[in-house]
Structure formats: structure tokens, C-alpha cells
Scaffold this motif. Structure first.
Motif, PDB file in Angstrom:
ATOM      1  N   MET A  57       0.788  -1.260  -0.344  1.00 42.54           N
ATOM      2  CA  MET A  57      -0.009  -0.013   0.212  1.00 42.54           C
ATOM      3  C   MET A  57       0.713   1.214   0.037  1.00 42.54           C
ATOM      4  O   MET A  57       2.033   1.557   1.009  1.00 42.54           O
ATOM      5  N   PRO A  58       0.786   1.727  -0.372  1.00 42.48           N
ATOM      6  CA  PRO A  58       1.591   3.793  -1.308  1.00 42.48           C
ATOM      7  C   PRO A  58       1.190   3.945   0.427  1.00 42.48           C
ATOM      8  O   PRO A  58      -0.137   4.531   0.828  1.00 42.48           O
ATOM      9  N   SER A  59       1.870   4.605   0.944  1.00 42.86           N
ATOM     10  CA  SER A  59       2.244   5.598   2.016  1.00 42.86           C
ATOM     11  C   SER A  59       2.163   6.827   1.552  1.00 42.86           C
ATOM     12  O   SER A  59       2.148   7.364  -0.012  1.00 42.86           O
ATOM     13  N   LEU A  60       1.161   7.712   2.983  1.00 49.74           N
ATOM     14  CA  LEU A  60       0.788   9.511   2.295  1.00 49.74           C
ATOM     15  C   LEU A  60       1.734   9.970   2.975  1.00 49.74           C
ATOM     16  O   LEU A  60       1.121  10.288   4.700  1.00 49.74           O
ATOM     17  N   LEU A  61       2.480  11.478   2.302  1.00 49.27           N
ATOM     18  CA  LEU A  61       2.169  12.790   3.900  1.00 49.27           C
ATOM     19  C   LEU A  61       1.345  13.172   2.728  1.00 49.27           C
ATOM     20  O   LEU A  61       1.137  13.958   1.542  1.00 49.27           O
ATOM     21  N   LEU A  62       0.807  14.161   3.457  1.00 51.21           N
ATOM     22  CA  LEU A  62      -0.741  15.029   3.369  1.00 51.21           C
ATOM     23  C   LEU A  62       0.364  16.706   4.389  1.00 51.21           C
ATOM     24  O   LEU A  62       0.294  16.331   5.379  1.00 51.21           O
TER      25      LEU A  62
ATOM     26  N   ALA B 116      10.107   6.673   4.909  1.00 50.58           N
ATOM     27  CA  ALA B 116       9.667   6.406   3.148  1.00 50.58           C
ATOM     28  C   ALA B 116       8.324   6.967   2.417  1.00 50.58           C
ATOM     29  O   ALA B 116       7.497   5.673   3.029  1.00 50.58           O
ATOM     30  N   VAL B 117       7.935   7.658   1.914  1.00 54.16           N
ATOM     31  CA  VAL B 117       6.719   8.118   1.413  1.00 54.16           C
ATOM     32  C   VAL B 117       6.552   8.098  -0.256  1.00 54.16           C
ATOM     33  O   VAL B 117       7.610   8.365  -0.642  1.00 54.16           O
ATOM     34  N   ASP B 118       5.319   7.656  -0.907  1.00 53.71           N
ATOM     35  CA  ASP B 118       5.377   7.280  -1.496  1.00 53.71           C
ATOM     36  C   ASP B 118       4.143   8.546  -3.005  1.00 53.71           C
ATOM     37  O   ASP B 118       4.375   8.645  -3.438  1.00 53.71           O
TER      38      ASP B 118
ATOM     39  N   THR C 272       8.667   7.828  -8.168  1.00 56.51           N
ATOM     40  CA  THR C 272       8.805   7.008  -9.706  1.00 56.51           C
ATOM     41  C   THR C 272       8.611   5.856  -9.557  1.00 56.51           C
ATOM     42  O   THR C 272       9.457   5.560  -8.562  1.00 56.51           O
ATOM     43  N   GLY C 273       8.342   5.289 -10.728  1.00 58.00           N
ATOM     44  CA  GLY C 273       8.015   3.788 -10.305  1.00 58.00           C
ATOM     45  C   GLY C 273       6.333   3.462 -10.043  1.00 58.00           C
ATOM     46  O   GLY C 273       6.175   2.427 -10.309  1.00 58.00           O
ATOM     47  N   ILE C 274       5.480   4.334  -9.329  1.00 54.78           N
ATOM     48  CA  ILE C 274       4.383   4.081  -9.329  1.00 54.78           C
ATOM     49  C   ILE C 274       3.589   4.738 -10.513  1.00 54.78           C
ATOM     50  O   ILE C 274       3.777   6.238 -10.530  1.00 54.78           O
ATOM     51  N   PHE C 275       2.914   4.127 -12.068  1.00 56.40           N
ATOM     52  CA  PHE C 275       2.252   4.536 -12.208  1.00 56.40           C
ATOM     53  C   PHE C 275       1.172   5.637 -12.528  1.00 56.40           C
ATOM     54  O   PHE C 275       0.292   5.029 -10.917  1.00 56.40           O
ATOM     55  N   SER C 276       1.358   7.110 -12.668  1.00 60.13           N
ATOM     56  CA  SER C 276       0.348   7.451 -12.076  1.00 60.13           C
ATOM     57  C   SER C 276      -0.141   8.370 -13.260  1.00 60.13           C
ATOM     58  O   SER C 276       0.745   9.207 -14.013  1.00 60.13           O
ATOM     59  N   ARG C 277      -1.444   8.987 -13.601  1.00 62.58           N
ATOM     60  CA  ARG C 277      -1.372   9.801 -14.438  1.00 62.58           C
ATOM     61  C   ARG C 277      -2.528  11.162 -13.668  1.00 62.58           C
ATOM     62  O   ARG C 277      -3.652   9.952 -13.420  1.00 62.58           O
TER      63      ARG C 277
ATOM     64  N   ALA D 116      -4.797   9.004 -11.120  1.00 58.68           N
ATOM     65  CA  ALA D 116      -4.763   8.412 -10.697  1.00 58.68           C
ATOM     66  C   ALA D 116      -3.686   7.158 -10.483  1.00 58.68           C
ATOM     67  O   ALA D 116      -2.593   7.530 -11.509  1.00 58.68           O
ATOM     68  N   LEU D 117      -3.429   6.122  -9.303  1.00 55.03           N
ATOM     69  CA  LEU D 117      -1.849   5.537  -9.358  1.00 55.03           C
ATOM     70  C   LEU D 117      -2.277   3.540  -9.836  1.00 55.03           C
ATOM     71  O   LEU D 117      -3.572   3.197  -8.971  1.00 55.03           O
ATOM     72  N   ARG D 118      -1.785   3.195  -9.996  1.00 55.26           N
ATOM     73  CA  ARG D 118      -1.098   1.967  -9.749  1.00 55.26           C
ATOM     74  C   ARG D 118       0.209   1.186  -9.577  1.00 55.26           C
ATOM     75  O   ARG D 118       1.169   0.986 -10.372  1.00 55.26           O
TER      76      ARG D 118
END
Length: 231
Positions: free
Chosen positions: A1-6, A27-29, A73-78, A96-98
Motif C-alpha cells: 500500500m502506498p504511504s502518504l504525506l499530507l 519512505a513516502v510514496d 517514480t516507479g508508481i504509474f500515475s496520471r 489515478a495510481l497503479r
């Protein structure tokens, strides 16, 4: 699961050093930022962080505001722009992330970054709520079993609508500005994430940062999400 910083950075251009140090230690995605204060005269090259792709939505009518999102980078996003009518130029960004690995049956991660200006009147707030709810309905019709992460600085917006209409849960438990929780994250799969961590502000920003990481052992099947359509 992607980690997230807000974080509400209150002007991104003078927070790069602090943000770089914070990301080096964690380590934040996904990094969701509000009040970027970027303008059309600010080139993307000045906003880049090594190892991340940057997306932005600047405020057009006046100074301040704006939102952005860094994705590793390495996480597909658009960028995605739902064909939903909006009455105002809202400060919103949809992605959208995959990621390469998601727990079953998730197929995609939909990330929202939004900034709600404190000067919005009642009509503007209602229009924004209607827009966000309609966007989620649209994405649910396009993507099967999407994980939603709706993030941002919501200020005085009445966010109980997202729990009542979308059945999303707000998962930030600490205070993000003074005695208030203005920076929030809503999701339709709250069990995928552990308890949020409140971090000190970046520079002279008056908002704390929020770090969200996956719960333990979330790669096991989590069951199918049932989407209830409103008519």
C-alpha cells in the motif's frame, strides 16, 4: 500500500529543503501539498524533487492557494479529469495510481488533493461538495474496486457529507492546526491504513504534517467493496 504525506506548506517555493529532509527520513510514496502559492510563471523545474513526479493545479484568479502532488517514480500515475460539471474553478487535483502491488481486489488508487479557501461562502461550499460527490460516483462507474484517498485542507467545509453520502471514513485523529483538524484524509478502505502520525510543520507553516502508512499485513485479500449507487 502506498504511504502518504499530507501538508499545508503555505508557499512551496521556500519549503523545498525541509520537505527534502523529511522525505529522506521517511519512505513516502505520495506527497499531497496544499497552499502551494505557485503561479503560471513558476516552471515545473523549480518544483521537482529527485525520485518524484510532480503534478499541480495553481490558483488562477488571485494570489495564494493551489494544490500539488508528488508521486514516487516507479508508481504509474496520471492526471484524471472527470467529466463532471463544476460551477467554480475549484482547487482540486485528481490522480489515478497503479502501484505494482495492491491487496485484492483493488485495481487502482484514486487520489484527490483539494484546498478549500476560508473565504468560500455557503453556495460555493455546497457546489464543491456536489462536485466531489459526483466525481466519486463517476469514478466508481469507471473503475472496479478503486481505493479512494481524498486529502486536503478542508478548512470550515462541512465534511460529514462524505461520510454520509459516500460512506468514506476520515482517518486523521490528531490536530493539524492549533486545536483543529483542518487537514483530513477520507477513504473507503480505512482498515488498510494504520493510525496517522502528526509531524511538525514545514518551516514557518502553521499546519502540522500528517504521515499515513499501511497497516500490517494488508496484502491479504480484504473482501470485495460494495458500491451503492445513488439515483
Amino acid at each position: 500500500m502506498p504511504s502518504l504525506l499530507l501538508t499545508n506548506v503555505n508557499r512551496l517555493s521556500n519549503k523545498f529543503d525541509e520537505l527534502y529532509i523529511l522525505l529522506a527520513d521517511s519512505a513516502v510514496d505520495i506527497v499531497c501539498v496544499t497552499e502551494t502559492w505557485l503561479t503560471a510563471d513558476t516552471p515545473d523545474s523549480l518544483c521537482n524533487l529527485v525520485g518524484y513526479v510532480f503534478y499541480r493545479k495553481d490558483r488562477m484568479e488571485r494570489m495564494g492557494g493551489g494544490v500539488g502532488c508528488y508521486v514516487k517514480t516507479g508508481i504509474f500515475s496520471r492526471l484524471i479529469d472527470p467529466p463532471v460539471l463544476k460551477k467554480l474553478s475549484f482547487e482540486v487535483l485528481w490522480l489515478a495510481l497503479r502501484p505494482s502491488l495492491l491487496p485484492r481486489p483493488l485495481s487502482v488508487v484514486i487520489v484527490l488533493v483539494v484546498y478549500v479557501p476560508p473565504w468560500y461562502d455557503v453556495a460555493s461550499k455546497k457546489s464543491l461538495i456536489d462536485y466531489l460527490v459526483n466525481c466519486v460516483d463517476y469514478f466508481n462507474s469507471v473503475y472496479v474496486n478503486a481505493l479512494f484517498l481524498m486529502t486536503g485542507d478542508f478548512n470550515s467545509l462541512e465534511t460529514s457529507f462524505f461520510s454520509r453520502l459516500l460512506h468514506f471514513k476520515q482517518i486523521i485523529t490528531g490536530k493539524t492546526r492549533g486545536k483543529n483538524t483542518l487537514d483530513k484524509i477520507f477513504t473507503n478502505f480505512p482498515k488498510l491504513y494504520g493510525e496517522s502520525e502528526i509531524l511538525p510543520p514545514l518551516g514557518r507553516s502553521d499546519h502540522n504534517c500528517v504521515l499515513l502508512k499501511a497497516a500490517d499485513q494488508v496484502l491479504a485479500p480484504i473482501g470485495r467493496s460494495v458500491v451503492n449507487k445513488r439515483i
